[in-house]
Design an enzyme around this catalytic site. Sequence first.
Site, PDB file in Angstrom:
ATOM      1  N   HIS A 156      -5.734  11.283  -4.718  1.00  0.00           N
ATOM      2  CA  HIS A 156      -7.132  11.090  -4.316  1.00  0.00           C
ATOM      3  C   HIS A 156      -7.944  12.199  -4.968  1.00  0.00           C
ATOM      4  O   HIS A 156      -7.767  13.373  -4.623  1.00  0.00           O
ATOM      5  CB  HIS A 156      -7.264  11.180  -2.792  1.00  0.00           C
ATOM      6  CG  HIS A 156      -6.470  10.135  -2.058  1.00  0.00           C
ATOM      7  ND1 HIS A 156      -7.021   8.942  -1.646  1.00  0.00           N
ATOM      8  CD2 HIS A 156      -5.165  10.094  -1.682  1.00  0.00           C
ATOM      9  CE1 HIS A 156      -6.091   8.215  -1.026  1.00  0.00           C
ATOM     10  NE2 HIS A 156      -4.954   8.880  -1.045  1.00  0.00           N
TER      11      HIS A 156
ATOM     12  N   ARG B  45     -11.387  11.992  -5.180  1.00  0.00           N
ATOM     13  CA  ARG B  45     -12.597  12.059  -4.338  1.00  0.00           C
ATOM     14  C   ARG B  45     -13.925  11.810  -5.039  1.00  0.00           C
ATOM     15  O   ARG B  45     -14.972  11.885  -4.383  1.00  0.00           O
ATOM     16  CB  ARG B  45     -12.692  13.424  -3.643  1.00  0.00           C
ATOM     17  CG  ARG B  45     -11.463  13.812  -2.816  1.00  0.00           C
ATOM     18  CD  ARG B  45     -11.141  12.807  -1.741  1.00  0.00           C
ATOM     19  NE  ARG B  45     -10.151  13.301  -0.799  1.00  0.00           N
ATOM     20  CZ  ARG B  45      -9.412  12.510  -0.032  1.00  0.00           C
ATOM     21  NH1 ARG B  45      -9.547  11.197  -0.081  1.00  0.00           N
ATOM     22  NH2 ARG B  45      -8.540  13.025   0.802  1.00  0.00           N
TER      23      ARG B  45
ATOM     24  N   HIS C  78      -0.165   8.300  -7.248  1.00  0.00           N
ATOM     25  CA  HIS C  78      -0.907   8.224  -5.988  1.00  0.00           C
ATOM     26  C   HIS C  78      -1.631   9.543  -5.732  1.00  0.00           C
ATOM     27  O   HIS C  78      -1.067  10.475  -5.146  1.00  0.00           O
ATOM     28  CB  HIS C  78       0.055   7.908  -4.832  1.00  0.00           C
ATOM     29  CG  HIS C  78      -0.649   7.534  -3.566  1.00  0.00           C
ATOM     30  ND1 HIS C  78      -0.187   6.554  -2.711  1.00  0.00           N
ATOM     31  CD2 HIS C  78      -1.782   8.003  -2.988  1.00  0.00           C
ATOM     32  CE1 HIS C  78      -0.994   6.441  -1.675  1.00  0.00           C
ATOM     33  NE2 HIS C  78      -1.973   7.324  -1.813  1.00  0.00           N
TER      34      HIS C  78
ATOM     35  N   PHE D 248      -6.716  13.189   7.898  1.00  0.00           N
ATOM     36  CA  PHE D 248      -5.337  13.112   7.407  1.00  0.00           C
ATOM     37  C   PHE D 248      -5.314  13.490   5.926  1.00  0.00           C
ATOM     38  O   PHE D 248      -6.175  13.040   5.167  1.00  0.00           O
ATOM     39  CB  PHE D 248      -4.813  11.676   7.535  1.00  0.00           C
ATOM     40  CG  PHE D 248      -4.636  11.178   8.948  1.00  0.00           C
ATOM     41  CD1 PHE D 248      -3.452  11.416   9.633  1.00  0.00           C
ATOM     42  CD2 PHE D 248      -5.637  10.457   9.591  1.00  0.00           C
ATOM     43  CE1 PHE D 248      -3.265  10.940  10.927  1.00  0.00           C
ATOM     44  CE2 PHE D 248      -5.464   9.980  10.882  1.00  0.00           C
ATOM     45  CZ  PHE D 248      -4.276  10.218  11.560  1.00  0.00           C
ATOM     46  N   GLY D 249      -4.298  14.231   5.503  1.00  0.00           N
ATOM     47  CA  GLY D 249      -4.142  14.438   4.066  1.00  0.00           C
ATOM     48  C   GLY D 249      -3.643  15.824   3.714  1.00  0.00           C
ATOM     49  O   GLY D 249      -4.036  16.816   4.338  1.00  0.00           O
TER      50      GLY D 249
ATOM     51  N   HIS E   6      -1.024   0.326   1.595  1.00  0.00           N
ATOM     52  CA  HIS E   6      -0.889   1.374   2.615  1.00  0.00           C
ATOM     53  C   HIS E   6      -0.440   0.605   3.864  1.00  0.00           C
ATOM     54  O   HIS E   6      -1.250  -0.016   4.546  1.00  0.00           O
ATOM     55  CB  HIS E   6      -2.250   2.048   2.798  1.00  0.00           C
ATOM     56  CG  HIS E   6      -2.356   2.940   3.990  1.00  0.00           C
ATOM     57  ND1 HIS E   6      -2.626   4.284   3.894  1.00  0.00           N
ATOM     58  CD2 HIS E   6      -2.250   2.687   5.318  1.00  0.00           C
ATOM     59  CE1 HIS E   6      -2.666   4.817   5.104  1.00  0.00           C
ATOM     60  NE2 HIS E   6      -2.455   3.857   5.999  1.00  0.00           N
TER      61      HIS E   6
ATOM     62  N   ASP F 210      -5.966   1.866  -0.146  1.00  0.00           N
ATOM     63  CA  ASP F 210      -5.255   3.004   0.458  1.00  0.00           C
ATOM     64  C   ASP F 210      -6.171   3.875   1.318  1.00  0.00           C
ATOM     65  O   ASP F 210      -7.335   4.087   1.007  1.00  0.00           O
ATOM     66  CB  ASP F 210      -4.617   3.883  -0.620  1.00  0.00           C
ATOM     67  CG  ASP F 210      -3.791   4.988   0.004  1.00  0.00           C
ATOM     68  OD1 ASP F 210      -2.784   4.675   0.657  1.00  0.00           O
ATOM     69  OD2 ASP F 210      -4.170   6.158  -0.137  1.00  0.00           O
TER      70      ASP F 210
ATOM     71  N   ASP G  73       0.651  11.627  -3.230  1.00  0.00           N
ATOM     72  CA  ASP G  73      -0.409  11.335  -2.246  1.00  0.00           C
ATOM     73  C   ASP G  73      -1.290  12.558  -2.026  1.00  0.00           C
ATOM     74  O   ASP G  73      -1.634  12.906  -0.891  1.00  0.00           O
ATOM     75  CB  ASP G  73       0.156  10.816  -0.916  1.00  0.00           C
ATOM     76  CG  ASP G  73      -0.942  10.196  -0.044  1.00  0.00           C
ATOM     77  OD1 ASP G  73      -2.084  10.059  -0.519  1.00  0.00           O
ATOM     78  OD2 ASP G  73      -0.648   9.856   1.124  1.00  0.00           O
TER      79      ASP G  73
END
Length: 441
Positions: free
Chosen positions: A68, A70, A66, A331-332, A185, A158, A313
Amino acid sequence: MNGEREGSGWWKITDVRVIDPYRQRAWQGDVLVGQGRFQDLAASADAPESVSGRGLWLVPRLLDMHVHLRSPGQEWKEDLASGSAAAAHGGFAAVMTMPNTDPVVDVPSLVSWQIAEGRRIGLVDVLPAGAVTKASGGQELAELWKMEKAGAVGFSDDGRPVADGGLMRAALSYSATLAGPIVQHAEDVTLSGRGVMHEGEVSGRLGLAGVPGEAEAVMVWRDVQLAALTDGRLHVAHVSTPGALEAIQWAKAHGLRVTAEVTPHHLFFTDERVAELAFSPVTKVNPPLRPESYRQVLLQAMKSGLIDAIASDHAPHHADEKDLPYKDAPFGISSLETAVAAVLTVGLDELAMDPLTLLVRMTAAPHRILGLSYQGLVPGESADFALIDPDARLPVDPGKWYSQARETPWQGVALRGQVVATMLRGRWAMREGEVLTCGLR
Ligand code: DOR
């Protein structure tokens, strides 16, 4: 540097603690690698080049299911080169990338492009997840089967849930014919509303809008019912609440094909971290950091195996975006480069788990969930592994990271364990903190 990468292609890692979570075995010895593959695990043969593994663990192919990265379209946050370097620096040989890019990865050509770019960069296997619905818009199913043919290993919207129950039912029905799962998610957005942190005592004290734990739990209860209806393959992303875990336990007790992952930040931090860091949005993440009572339940579920996998994540954002007021920041948390140490700190120090049980959650389990056949430490298998110093204790220093996103709630936190090298297909992707490709920093 490239010279060192190419070398003879034969390496002997000597006197190393070999941790094989795939077969639940550990031993001290030498490992011989050549022609991109594990050659000899008793390693009587010699190699032109050797590396001392004394005091280190050799752990085959960590897979972060999981992240990201981008790209395409949000390269000011991260791109496939910086994200691949961050993964290699973090010890991972493979990552599953989430499709909430711009455009969303919802067609085979974008899946193929991400795989090809990952190959060209050559630091980590980029394994794309395709979107469940077109543009992750929640209206119409994307072409799951065609994306799988192009190399997608899972499917997710997600960043947001598949909110429509009928569409989720259809997606889970299709998943029964696919190798990869539907990765949900789990969030009822009508309950989370404008919440920016966990709804509870701390959010009340800070005056920040809260997200109740039930926003996650009700969605997981719905989804496990749909998994039962369809015999589909459901994987619950970043599970963070006791209510969701009850649903997952129910599903497993009924023999359903349901799996779950937890993040290192939900295992380590609580919502008190939001107060400690005085409203800095580095703690803003979805699902939010939870109270200690939740964290204790997550720890026990991770230990028992009710939670199958640990996934970072990794959700990088630009420093300017993370410099906004708490309510406006995205968020992140950027977490590829702290994941292994955070997991070793929690698993070994706090939970006194044995390394084989702990590391199966970052190796064999994610491969199984995604339907991948990697076998780990057997002669002839791709030589993908990390060398880890399990006894190093260092404060997190984002100045050494390769991710573009270095604003972090981990800043200065003392963690146990340091990844000292990562090998992919018999070539070093990282050694002693240096990613071995020119021009990436
Ligand atoms: O905190 C998060 N950030 N949670 C998500 O589900 C999405 C992610 C992102 O894409 O930034």
